[in-house]
Design a protein around this motif. Structure first.
Motif, short mmCIF file in Angstrom:
data_model
loop_
_atom_site.label_atom_id
_atom_site.label_comp_id
_atom_site.label_asym_id
_atom_site.label_seq_id
_atom_site.Cartn_x
_atom_site.Cartn_y
_atom_site.Cartn_z
N GLY A 94 -5.98 7.08 17.69
CA GLY A 94 -5.05 7.52 17.54
C GLY A 94 -4.72 8.06 16.24
N GLN A 144 -2.08 4.66 16.55
CA GLN A 144 -2.69 3.81 18.44
C GLN A 144 -2.56 2.34 17.69
N VAL A 177 -1.59 1.01 26.58
CA VAL A 177 -1.96 1.89 26.16
C VAL A 177 -2.91 2.70 27.50
#
Lengths: 346, 346
Positions: free
Chosen positions: B58, B120, B327
């Motif tokens: 991320g 993330q 995710v």
């Protein structure tokens, strides 16, 4: 008349061929005063396959207009003219943008569609004469021939490299290649105000001329060594503008190695390769790659005054003059690098 | 806290990991409000080799500053901030030129030298916080989250493609790729005044959004057919500016096929290849190749006002919102193209 033909790699001959005649009302016939041999002529000299009948050679010449077609308006019999290495109409969308090498009706001197002969000859039929030829004003002294001849290709090509690279005052520049185009790329970068000009070349006589043209440093090393040396000269960062005037893959790889993040590689050496590195090492530093066949026609009027008044001497790249029948020896001399650039007096 | 790691191609897991702490006085800790999954995350998703311990994932997030180091001056606890996809000090030679992705002290979120975690996650340690983070002024309504999040990468990347290509009023532009970056390259070209914007993509829902962003034509064909179609739409000449937002070789080859003589190919898709065509077909028409990882940090202040006042809605590229534990499903959805761009709410 006599004209130069190449029949296969290494086989150049000067032969009798019919005199050129007007074919279209936009044509002119130009009697060649000086022509020359180009570094790019060495590419077919190394690789041309067997070509029955031969291919016509030479794309740089200056001369005197002998005859013009009915529609030709900008030049007339007796005018002294420069012929750029590409034929262009001067009126299409590309020519109006200054990209004469992409002219919609033009082409190159050995273009079979245009059906014209090369410049290493006594005379040439010039198609689209109004678009292609540039008249030199006033009386032209023989001492100016070499400088004016350089405007037909090598000076405009070096200039194109520098202009496309965006060379500006205070810039750091590297020029790869010490041939005529490389040396004139040095001269051009200097004219555009570059502060640091690193010339990468190993032929002392040539790099000495490069220094006179404005090179601040000469790097004779190649490959990784050459890259390390240029990085050393630029605080580890590399140069903002790389002018690549060779056309072989190692020269391009050198360019990628020495260009600074955010910098530009401008190529004017015709690439003798198809695929090359444009992956992460190139992309990751936001490199720009530009250049191409120089629209020298776009630059002649701009560059000519300083040639005529002696401010610059681009003609110094010519280090040998020969007669037309000696052209095969001229190719050999350039190939063996005993001559930098050979001027031909028909 | 919970954070996302990838262990090999296709294997994404959300795991417990220690909360980030300040390590240097120039650090900040940011509590993530929204993060997202990037098209470029799909490259390791397809190719990452076995990676024991996993690699942190991320690089796009917005959030609220939780804590700052002693030397941080431009953001403070409670500020709402945008984190660009690259860390930069804002003061080095490259940053001062707006080339933050080449920052001499910066790097990327999964850069082991910086030792920071990916976006993330629930929180992130942000190195060089003064250079990296951009404070959003005023109160930030949730309706603005997607637009602000797009400024951390995809909008700035699409903008970079258009700016580097030199898109200007009246231009003809083609955008290759209908992912989030491609669509925002369309939006950017439109903002810069392009007259013709051809979007090359085949996913109807996406290309429909592209039309809303400003695409004047959509070409679903690829390869030779796609090239022929774009040439047809541009009077046979090709487009002046090609924005390549994919990164795979066929997209680049398409770009070379459709670019007009004298035109520019601007790449922002990370190239998944090393060597590609830059020989005569590219060189002969004086093509320029440019682009690279977008210094989005350089663009955030400029692009943010129109996002905040609703003039543009770049956040429309987000078509799914998921929780952090979902995710892995988000990666799958983007890989299967059932989602265009997935927003993550930790």
């Amino acid at each position: 008349m006599r004209a130069t033909f190449m029949f296969r790699a290494g086989d150049v001959r000067v032969q009798n061929t019919p005199d050129p005649v007007l074919r279209y009302p936009t044509d002119a016939i130009v009697r060649v005063v000086r022509a020359c041999i180009c570094g790019s002529d060495l590419h077919p000299y190394h690789s041309l396959p067997e070509t029955p009948g031969g291919t016509t050679m030479g794309h740089e010449f200056i001369g005197v207009v002998e005859e013009v077609g009915a529609d030709v308006a900008t030049v007339k019999k007796g005018d002294f003219v420069i012929a750029p290495f590409a034929v262009s109409d001067g009126t299409c969308e590309y020519c109006r943008e200054g990209l004469h090498t992409s002219c919609e009706h033009g082409g190159f001197w050995n273009d079979t569609e245009l059906g014209t002969g090369g410049g290493q000859a006594e005379a040439v039929r010039v198609p689209l004469a109004d678009g292609t030829l540039v008249k030199v004003p006033g009386a032209v002294d023989e001492s100016l021939y070499s400088g004016l001849l350089s405007l037909s290709d090598v000076y405009g090509t070096g200039w194109h490299a520098a202009v496309r690279a965006g060379v500006t005052a205070g810039d750091s520049v590297a020029v790869i290649g010490d041939g005529a185009v490389g040396l004139l790329a040095v001269l051009s970068a200097k004219q555009l105000g570059a502060e640091q000009i690193v010339l990468m070349g190993r032929h002392r006589v040539r790099t000495d001329l490069g220094r006179e043209f404005g090179a601040t440093e000469v790097v004779a090393e190649r490959g990784e060594e050459g890259i390390a040396r240029v990085r050393e000269l630029t605080g580890g960062r590399g140069v903002r503008r790389v002018l690549e005037a060779v056309g072989h893959l190692p020269a391009y790889e050198q360019a990628v190695g020495i260009v600074r993040p955010g910098g530009v590689i401008s190529r004017v050496g015709v690439p003798q390769y198809r695929d090359a590195e444009i992956g992460w090492p190139f992309f990751g530093k936001n490199t720009t790659l530009t250049g191409g066949p120089a629209p020298v026609r776009a630059y002649i009027e701009q560059l000519m005054p300083a040639v005529l008044d002696g401010t610059v001497q681009p003609g110094r790249v010519f280090d040998r003059e020969i007669g037309l029948d000696d052209v095969p020896d001229g190719y050999r001399a350039m190939d063996e690098r005993t001559a930098l650039k050979v001027m031909v007096k028909p």
